[in-house]
Write a protein that holds these residues in place. Structure first.
Motif, PDB file in Angstrom:
ATOM      1  N   MET A   1       0.849  -1.173   0.000  1.00  0.00           N
ATOM      2  CA  MET A   1       0.000   0.000   0.000  1.00  0.00           C
ATOM      3  C   MET A   1       0.899   1.242   0.000  1.00  0.00           C
ATOM      4  SD  MET A   1      -3.375   0.646   2.333  1.00  0.00           S
ATOM      5  CE  MET A   1      -3.635  -1.099   2.381  1.00  0.00           C
ATOM      6  N   PRO A   2       0.553   2.251  -0.781  1.00  0.00           N
ATOM      7  CA  PRO A   2       1.393   3.451  -0.864  1.00  0.00           C
ATOM      8  C   PRO A   2       1.343   4.283   0.420  1.00  0.00           C
ATOM      9  CG  PRO A   2      -0.333   3.453  -2.573  1.00  0.00           C
ATOM     10  CD  PRO A   2      -0.549   2.265  -1.699  1.00  0.00           C
ATOM     11  N   SER A   3       2.440   4.992   0.672  1.00  0.00           N
ATOM     12  CA  SER A   3       2.526   5.907   1.807  1.00  0.00           C
ATOM     13  C   SER A   3       2.261   7.331   1.333  1.00  0.00           C
ATOM     14  CB  SER A   3       3.918   5.856   2.439  1.00  0.00           C
ATOM     15  OG  SER A   3       4.111   4.630   3.078  1.00  0.00           O
ATOM     16  N   HIS A   4       1.601   8.107   2.183  1.00  0.00           N
ATOM     17  CA  HIS A   4       1.308   9.507   1.901  1.00  0.00           C
ATOM     18  C   HIS A   4       1.719  10.312   3.121  1.00  0.00           C
ATOM     19  CE1 HIS A   4      -1.099   8.079  -1.485  1.00  0.00           C
ATOM     20  NE2 HIS A   4      -1.551   7.170  -0.633  1.00  0.00           N
ATOM     21  N   THR A   5       2.504  11.357   2.897  1.00  0.00           N
ATOM     22  CA  THR A   5       3.019  12.183   3.987  1.00  0.00           C
ATOM     23  C   THR A   5       2.558  13.612   3.791  1.00  0.00           C
ATOM     24  OG1 THR A   5       4.965  10.758   4.194  1.00  0.00           O
ATOM     25  CG2 THR A   5       5.133  12.972   5.134  1.00  0.00           C
ATOM     26  N   PHE A   6       2.163  14.249   4.888  1.00  0.00           N
ATOM     27  CA  PHE A   6       1.785  15.665   4.892  1.00  0.00           C
ATOM     28  C   PHE A   6       1.887  16.173   6.316  1.00  0.00           C
ATOM     29  CE2 PHE A   6      -2.014  13.093   5.248  1.00  0.00           C
ATOM     30  CZ  PHE A   6      -2.761  13.691   6.252  1.00  0.00           C
ATOM     31  N   VAL A   7       1.692  17.462   6.483  1.00  0.00           N
ATOM     32  CA  VAL A   7       1.746  18.066   7.815  1.00  0.00           C
ATOM     33  C   VAL A   7       0.310  18.221   8.303  1.00  0.00           C
ATOM     34  CG1 VAL A   7       2.469  20.065   9.167  1.00  0.00           C
ATOM     35  CG2 VAL A   7       3.890  19.261   7.264  1.00  0.00           C
ATOM     36  N   LEU A   8       0.031  17.689   9.484  1.00  0.00           N
ATOM     37  CA  LEU A   8      -1.299  17.773  10.080  1.00  0.00           C
ATOM     38  C   LEU A   8      -1.189  18.462  11.437  1.00  0.00           C
ATOM     39  CD1 LEU A   8      -4.319  17.106  10.262  1.00  0.00           C
ATOM     40  CD2 LEU A   8      -3.656  14.889  11.259  1.00  0.00           C
ATOM     41  N   ASN A   9      -1.831  19.610  11.553  1.00  0.00           N
ATOM     42  CA  ASN A   9      -1.833  20.358  12.805  1.00  0.00           C
ATOM     43  C   ASN A   9      -0.425  20.535  13.368  1.00  0.00           C
ATOM     44  OD1 ASN A   9      -4.630  20.645  12.694  1.00  0.00           O
ATOM     45  ND2 ASN A   9      -4.950  18.693  13.729  1.00  0.00           N
ATOM     46  N   GLY A  10       0.493  20.863  12.456  1.00  0.00           N
ATOM     47  CA  GLY A  10       1.865  21.167  12.842  1.00  0.00           C
ATOM     48  C   GLY A  10       2.805  19.991  12.948  1.00  0.00           C
ATOM     49  N   GLU A  11       2.324  18.778  12.742  1.00  0.00           N
ATOM     50  CA  GLU A  11       3.174  17.596  12.836  1.00  0.00           C
ATOM     51  C   GLU A  11       3.146  16.814  11.528  1.00  0.00           C
ATOM     52  OE1 GLU A  11       2.568  15.109  16.245  1.00  0.00           O
ATOM     53  OE2 GLU A  11       1.975  16.816  17.468  1.00  0.00           O
ATOM     54  N   LYS A  12       4.317  16.357  11.108  1.00  0.00           N
ATOM     55  CA  LYS A  12       4.397  15.543   9.891  1.00  0.00           C
ATOM     56  C   LYS A  12       3.825  14.162  10.185  1.00  0.00           C
ATOM     57  CE  LYS A  12       7.388  16.165   6.743  1.00  0.00           C
ATOM     58  NZ  LYS A  12       8.445  16.255   5.756  1.00  0.00           N
ATOM     59  N   VAL A  13       2.935  13.711   9.316  1.00  0.00           N
ATOM     60  CA  VAL A  13       2.331  12.390   9.462  1.00  0.00           C
ATOM     61  C   VAL A  13       2.503  11.613   8.166  1.00  0.00           C
ATOM     62  CG1 VAL A  13       0.633  13.130  11.188  1.00  0.00           C
ATOM     63  CG2 VAL A  13       0.033  13.201   8.765  1.00  0.00           C
ATOM     64  N   THR A  14       2.547  10.313   8.300  1.00  0.00           N
ATOM     65  CA  THR A  14       2.604   9.420   7.143  1.00  0.00           C
ATOM     66  C   THR A  14       1.557   8.340   7.346  1.00  0.00           C
ATOM     67  OG1 THR A  14       4.966   9.829   6.819  1.00  0.00           O
ATOM     68  CG2 THR A  14       4.058   7.847   5.796  1.00  0.00           C
ATOM     69  N   VAL A  15       0.778   8.104   6.309  1.00  0.00           N
ATOM     70  CA  VAL A  15      -0.258   7.080   6.360  1.00  0.00           C
ATOM     71  C   VAL A  15      -0.093   6.138   5.185  1.00  0.00           C
ATOM     72  CG1 VAL A  15      -1.911   8.514   7.611  1.00  0.00           C
ATOM     73  CG2 VAL A  15      -1.884   8.573   5.117  1.00  0.00           C
ATOM     74  N   ASP A  16      -0.454   4.900   5.398  1.00  0.00           N
ATOM     75  CA  ASP A  16      -0.439   3.894   4.345  1.00  0.00           C
ATOM     76  C   ASP A  16      -1.877   3.590   3.960  1.00  0.00           C
ATOM     77  OD1 ASP A  16       2.372   3.663   4.427  1.00  0.00           O
ATOM     78  OD2 ASP A  16       2.233   2.274   6.112  1.00  0.00           O
ATOM     79  N   VAL A  17      -2.324   4.216   2.865  1.00  0.00           N
ATOM     80  CA  VAL A  17      -3.680   4.007   2.364  1.00  0.00           C
ATOM     81  C   VAL A  17      -3.660   4.056   0.840  1.00  0.00           C
ATOM     82  CG1 VAL A  17      -4.863   4.947   4.404  1.00  0.00           C
ATOM     83  CG2 VAL A  17      -4.265   6.463   2.524  1.00  0.00           C
ATOM     84  N   GLU A  18      -4.698   3.523   0.252  1.00  0.00           N
ATOM     85  CA  GLU A  18      -4.821   3.563  -1.205  1.00  0.00           C
ATOM     86  C   GLU A  18      -4.918   5.011  -1.675  1.00  0.00           C
ATOM     87  OE1 GLU A  18      -4.470   1.072  -3.312  1.00  0.00           O
ATOM     88  OE2 GLU A  18      -4.129  -0.257  -1.596  1.00  0.00           O
ATOM     89  N   PRO A  19      -4.423   5.329  -2.881  1.00  0.00           N
ATOM     90  CA  PRO A  19      -4.374   6.704  -3.371  1.00  0.00           C
ATOM     91  C   PRO A  19      -5.729   7.410  -3.454  1.00  0.00           C
ATOM     92  CG  PRO A  19      -3.097   5.261  -4.802  1.00  0.00           C
ATOM     93  CD  PRO A  19      -3.795   4.388  -3.811  1.00  0.00           C
ATOM     94  N   GLY A  20      -6.783   6.728  -3.791  1.00  0.00           N
ATOM     95  CA  GLY A  20      -8.064   7.393  -3.999  1.00  0.00           C
ATOM     96  C   GLY A  20      -8.883   7.645  -2.738  1.00  0.00           C
ATOM     97  N   VAL A  21      -8.375   7.231  -1.586  1.00  0.00           N
ATOM     98  CA  VAL A  21      -9.127   7.418  -0.343  1.00  0.00           C
ATOM     99  C   VAL A  21      -9.228   8.913  -0.050  1.00  0.00           C
ATOM    100  CG1 VAL A  21      -9.125   6.993   2.153  1.00  0.00           C
ATOM    101  CG2 VAL A  21      -8.432   5.179   0.574  1.00  0.00           C
ATOM    102  N   ARG A  22     -10.435   9.363   0.250  1.00  0.00           N
ATOM    103  CA  ARG A  22     -10.643  10.787   0.545  1.00  0.00           C
ATOM    104  C   ARG A  22      -9.940  11.150   1.844  1.00  0.00           C
ATOM    105  NH1 ARG A  22     -12.506  13.015  -4.165  1.00  0.00           N
ATOM    106  NH2 ARG A  22     -13.734  11.396  -5.149  1.00  0.00           N
ATOM    107  N   LEU A  23      -9.384  12.356   1.863  1.00  0.00           N
ATOM    108  CA  LEU A  23      -8.628  12.811   3.028  1.00  0.00           C
ATOM    109  C   LEU A  23      -9.477  12.797   4.297  1.00  0.00           C
ATOM    110  CD1 LEU A  23      -5.971  13.860   4.162  1.00  0.00           C
ATOM    111  CD2 LEU A  23      -6.719  16.160   3.564  1.00  0.00           C
ATOM    112  N   LEU A  24     -10.773  13.055   4.186  1.00  0.00           N
ATOM    113  CA  LEU A  24     -11.627  13.036   5.377  1.00  0.00           C
ATOM    114  C   LEU A  24     -11.545  11.692   6.088  1.00  0.00           C
ATOM    115  CD1 LEU A  24     -13.681  14.391   7.228  1.00  0.00           C
ATOM    116  CD2 LEU A  24     -15.477  13.562   5.692  1.00  0.00           C
ATOM    117  N   TRP A  25     -11.553  10.606   5.313  1.00  0.00           N
ATOM    118  CA  TRP A  25     -11.499   9.273   5.935  1.00  0.00           C
ATOM    119  C   TRP A  25     -10.124   8.993   6.501  1.00  0.00           C
ATOM    120  CZ3 TRP A  25     -16.020   9.088   6.993  1.00  0.00           C
ATOM    121  CH2 TRP A  25     -17.028   9.357   6.082  1.00  0.00           C
TER     122      TRP A  25
END
Length: 158
Positions: free
Chosen positions: A1-25
């Motif tokens: 499963m691909p990893s996606h990294t971004f900054v959330l509320n000031g902290e860098k986070v990485t999640v392993d989810v499918e590319p098309g999953v909506r950010l809300l979920w």
């Protein structure tokens, strides 16, 4: 499963989810950030309104693979951390004007209000009634008059 990294509320986070999953979920189900609410899932009700790089957006309509590693996502949980104090000035105004009834839409309403006020301030002017009309967040309880009053008060505090 691909990893996606971004900054959330000031902290860098990485999640392993499918590319098309909506950010809300990703926010709610993977990261446990429940301030952005699920209302419609089609970018209409705006209960999930959050900020991306300081601008209002609706994570129900954005696939996680469209979020860049350098993108900064702020939800209601991180809003107070953008200012000095326990609460953001808009949150304080919301409480003083007793805006919330059921409260479901309030995180999205507050995030939309803050983004609007910041935009108007960058333009060097005060919030007008026409500006308030541009906020399209739905409140099923109908507290729109108190929402508008709180936004005007919050703008003065910001």
């Amino acid at each position: 499963m691909p990893s996606h990294t971004f900054v959330l509320n000031g902290e860098k986070v990485t999640v392993d989810v499918e590319p098309g999953v909506r950010l809300l979920w990703v926010l709610r189900d993977v990261l446990g950030v429940t301030g952005p609410k699920y209302g419609c899932g089609i970018n209409v009700c705006k209960a999930c309104t959050s900020h991306i790089n300081g601008k209002a957006f609706n994570p129900c309509a954005v696939p996680v693979d469209q979020i860049k590693e350098t993108d900064e996502v702020t939800t209601i949980e991180g809003l107070a951390d953008t200012v000095d104090g326990d609460l953001h000035p808009m949150q304080e105004a919301w409480i003083e004007h007793d805006v919330a009834q059921c409260g479901y839409c309030q995180p999205g309403q507050i995030m939309a209000a803050v983004a609007l006020v910041r935009k108007v301030q960058r333009e060097g002017r005060a919030v007008t009634e026409a500006d308030l009309d541009t906020i399209r967040n739905v409140c099923r309880c109908g507290t729109y008059p108190r929402i508008r009053e709180a936004i005007q008060d919050g703008a003065q505090r910001m």
